[in-house]
Design a protein around this motif. Structure first.
Motif, PDB file in Angstrom:
ATOM      1  N   GLN A 109      -1.021  18.208  -1.612  1.00  0.00           N
ATOM      2  CA  GLN A 109      -2.117  17.283  -1.888  1.00  0.00           C
ATOM      3  C   GLN A 109      -1.693  15.879  -1.498  1.00  0.00           C
ATOM      4  OE1 GLN A 109      -3.088  18.198  -6.114  1.00  0.00           O
ATOM      5  NE2 GLN A 109      -5.179  18.476  -5.390  1.00  0.00           N
ATOM      6  N   PHE A 110      -2.699  15.017  -1.304  1.00  0.00           N
ATOM      7  CA  PHE A 110      -2.442  13.660  -0.835  1.00  0.00           C
ATOM      8  C   PHE A 110      -3.268  12.661  -1.651  1.00  0.00           C
ATOM      9  CE2 PHE A 110      -2.379  16.779   2.546  1.00  0.00           C
ATOM     10  CZ  PHE A 110      -1.133  16.598   3.125  1.00  0.00           C
ATOM     11  N   ASN A 111      -2.750  11.437  -1.731  1.00  0.00           N
ATOM     12  CA  ASN A 111      -3.469  10.360  -2.401  1.00  0.00           C
ATOM     13  C   ASN A 111      -2.983   9.028  -1.829  1.00  0.00           C
ATOM     14  OD1 ASN A 111      -5.217   9.193  -4.464  1.00  0.00           O
ATOM     15  ND2 ASN A 111      -3.318   8.522  -5.443  1.00  0.00           N
ATOM     16  N   GLU A 137       0.862  -1.171   0.000  1.00  0.00           N
ATOM     17  CA  GLU A 137       0.000   0.000   0.000  1.00  0.00           C
ATOM     18  C   GLU A 137       0.904   1.228   0.000  1.00  0.00           C
ATOM     19  OE1 GLU A 137      -3.815  -1.722   2.581  1.00  0.00           O
ATOM     20  OE2 GLU A 137      -2.305  -0.458   3.544  1.00  0.00           O
ATOM     21  N   TYR A 138       0.391   2.350  -0.489  1.00  0.00           N
ATOM     22  CA  TYR A 138       1.219   3.554  -0.501  1.00  0.00           C
ATOM     23  C   TYR A 138       0.383   4.798  -0.249  1.00  0.00           C
ATOM     24  CZ  TYR A 138      -0.466   4.071  -5.341  1.00  0.00           C
ATOM     25  OH  TYR A 138      -1.256   4.191  -6.458  1.00  0.00           O
ATOM     26  N   ASP A 139       1.062   5.821   0.256  1.00  0.00           N
ATOM     27  CA  ASP A 139       0.474   7.152   0.461  1.00  0.00           C
ATOM     28  C   ASP A 139       1.355   8.162  -0.257  1.00  0.00           C
ATOM     29  OD1 ASP A 139      -1.762   6.528   2.269  1.00  0.00           O
ATOM     30  OD2 ASP A 139      -0.193   5.959   3.683  1.00  0.00           O
ATOM     31  N   GLU A 140       0.756   8.929  -1.155  1.00  0.00           N
ATOM     32  CA  GLU A 140       1.484   9.943  -1.901  1.00  0.00           C
ATOM     33  C   GLU A 140       1.248  11.333  -1.293  1.00  0.00           C
ATOM     34  OE1 GLU A 140       1.413   8.972  -6.513  1.00  0.00           O
ATOM     35  OE2 GLU A 140      -0.588   8.797  -5.635  1.00  0.00           O
ATOM     36  N   THR A 141       2.272  12.162  -1.323  1.00  0.00           N
ATOM     37  CA  THR A 141       2.171  13.574  -0.943  1.00  0.00           C
ATOM     38  C   THR A 141       2.959  14.377  -1.961  1.00  0.00           C
ATOM     39  OG1 THR A 141       2.185  12.903   1.394  1.00  0.00           O
ATOM     40  CG2 THR A 141       2.465  15.247   0.917  1.00  0.00           C
ATOM     41  N   TRP A 142       2.408  15.481  -2.397  1.00  0.00           N
ATOM     42  CA  TRP A 142       3.187  16.341  -3.283  1.00  0.00           C
ATOM     43  C   TRP A 142       2.917  17.814  -2.990  1.00  0.00           C
ATOM     44  CZ3 TRP A 142      -0.776  13.183  -4.836  1.00  0.00           C
ATOM     45  CH2 TRP A 142      -1.887  13.770  -5.429  1.00  0.00           C
ATOM     46  N   LYS A 185       1.854  16.405 -10.004  1.00  0.00           N
ATOM     47  CA  LYS A 185       2.436  15.789  -8.811  1.00  0.00           C
ATOM     48  C   LYS A 185       3.936  16.061  -8.694  1.00  0.00           C
ATOM     49  CE  LYS A 185      -0.756  11.868  -8.277  1.00  0.00           C
ATOM     50  NZ  LYS A 185      -0.855  10.389  -8.217  1.00  0.00           N
ATOM     51  N   LEU A 186       4.593  16.210  -9.809  1.00  0.00           N
ATOM     52  CA  LEU A 186       6.048  16.387  -9.810  1.00  0.00           C
ATOM     53  C   LEU A 186       6.446  17.799 -10.195  1.00  0.00           C
ATOM     54  CD1 LEU A 186       7.009  12.970 -11.439  1.00  0.00           C
ATOM     55  CD2 LEU A 186       7.377  13.644  -9.071  1.00  0.00           C
ATOM     56  N   SER A 187       5.571  18.761  -9.923  1.00  0.00           N
ATOM     57  CA  SER A 187       5.870  20.155 -10.284  1.00  0.00           C
ATOM     58  C   SER A 187       6.861  20.796  -9.327  1.00  0.00           C
ATOM     59  CB  SER A 187       4.585  20.975 -10.325  1.00  0.00           C
ATOM     60  OG  SER A 187       3.959  20.999  -9.040  1.00  0.00           O
TER      61      SER A 187
END
Length: 399
Positions: free
Chosen positions: A220-222, A176-181, A253-255
């Motif tokens: 933001q999160f995902n 499982e993963y949690d993204e933050t950008w 996301k990678l800005s």
């Protein structure tokens, strides 16, 4: 009296009639079918809702164990029915009992478990009217994550998981993963609207004070929404190298700066097969060629009513995790396009009402002889105020 009258069709009529005969037949069949509709009562029994759903893995090690309880609902009900007020505990084959605390409705937690690998454990759940018990299970060996790495391709950035177990005893994995950008507004506004106290309508612009809320830098999160599985059971060695995430070329996301936090779980063969069925039922059903729904029989049972289904599989392992960071500076030419443009507006109520709908002021364009802002540039609200798409509260783990 006219006899033997013959109608002389115009040239080409016979061809026209034959050409359109198929269309006439199809129309007639449609009209016939429409007039023959009958009510059909399916012999299938009505679906019963309200079965208990048990989610979560017991973390045998440093960190939190979180068991979530909810109830099944109909397809037209998007709300999660959380099961609050339950009595949840972990029981050992040596008669120890470890109670979990309800930290929020339907969520039951316990911290920093260090279980005896020589002992088997089960999950006990008691609701207002029912009791549930899992089978006793052993702690699954879960090796540390070797690395979470990424590679840029023509279509974007691909993120991979790498792990291995020299003892060849894990074999079945889930992630499982949690993204933050972090992202920034397309424009850094130095202006704000002056509002009419009575109507709250914008009547002009003025300079933004330093004490105003930050609207330029946000996050933001995902979280992973699919079941991510991998197995080395058919390989000669317990080695995993699999793709986890693809970030499309030019994604916002990678800005600025991106991070992903990956968790790894080890499962038994039976638990892995349960997750495979769950994955097929939830992600691959949509056409006659997809796998058809199957029963989700896990290792948790309703003691008070053995015929009642329970959705869930009890598992124990040390949860492994790793976080990585990707800076925009590592991706030359990434260039996300927010699609934002300026609109020139005169600094008066009528002009703002005509041109400023759905826009926020950004910078002055011209000044009057007395130093007042005469015209200004504005843009769409989401191009100026990042809080409309995220939060300006910096995560505690952010650099």
């Amino acid at each position: 009296m006219i006899k033997n009258y013959k109608y002389l069709a115009p040239p080409g009529f016979k061809f026209y009639l034959l050409k359109n005969m198929n269309k006439l037949i199809i129309v007639a069949l449609i009209l016939f079918a429409a007039g023959c509709k009958e009510k059909y009562d399916s012999p299938a029994p009505p679906v019963v809702f309200g079965y208990l759903v048990i989610e979560g893995v017991v973390n045998d090690g440093v960190g939190l164990t979180n068991i979530r309880l909810s109830r099944t609902t109909g397809l037209n009900n998007s709300a999660v029915l959380k099961e609050a007020g339950a009595n949840v505990k972990i029981e050992g084959s040596n008669n120890i009992s470890l109670p979990l605390v309800e930290s929020s409705p339907g969520s039951y937690t316990i911290d920093n478990l260090h279980l005896d690998p020589a002992i088997k454990y089960r999950l006990s759940v008691k609701t207002n009217s029912e009791e549930y018990l899992s089978d006793f299970v052993s702690i699954r060996p879960n090796p540390p994550i070797d690395s979470v790495n990424w590679k840029r391709e023509n279509d974007g950035v691909h993120i991979f998981i790498n792990t291995h177990n020299p003892q060849n005893t894990s074999l079945y994995y889930q992630w499982e993963y949690d993204e933050t950008w972090e992202f920034h507004s397309a424009y850094d506004a130095i202006l704000k609207y002056i509002k009419d106290p009575g109507t709250n309508a914008a009547i002009g612009v003025t300079n933004r004070e330093v004490t105003d809320p930050q609207i330029h830098k946000c996050w933001q999160f995902n979280s992973s929404s699919t079941i991510l599985l991998g197995s080395s059971a058919k390989l000669s060695q317990d080695i995993i190298h699999l793709p986890l995430i693809t970030i499309p070329q030019g994604s916002w996301k990678l800005s600025v700066l991106y991070s992903v936090f990956v968790k790894q779980y080890a499962w038994s063969k039976e638990g892995y097969e349960f997750l495979e069925r769950m994955k097929k039922n939830t992600e691959a059903v949509g056409s006659v060629f997809d796998p058809q729904p199957s029963e989700l029989n896990g290792n948790i049972h309703c003691v008070t009513d053995p015929s009642q289904p329970v959705i869930g599989f009890f598992n124990i392992c040390t949860i492994r995790d790793q976080r990585i960071w990707i800076y925009n500076s590592e991706l030359p030419g990434w260039n996300p396009n927010p699609g934002c443009q300026f609109t020139l507006i005169e600094n008066n109520k009528d002009s703002i009402e005509a041109k400023g709908v759905g826009k926020l002021p950004v910078i002055p364009e011209t000044y009057s002889p007395f130093g007042k802002i005469a015209t200004f540039q504005a843009s769409r609200t989401e191009c100026v105020d990042c809080t409309l798409k995220g939060t300006n509260i910096k995560p505690i783990y952010w650099p």
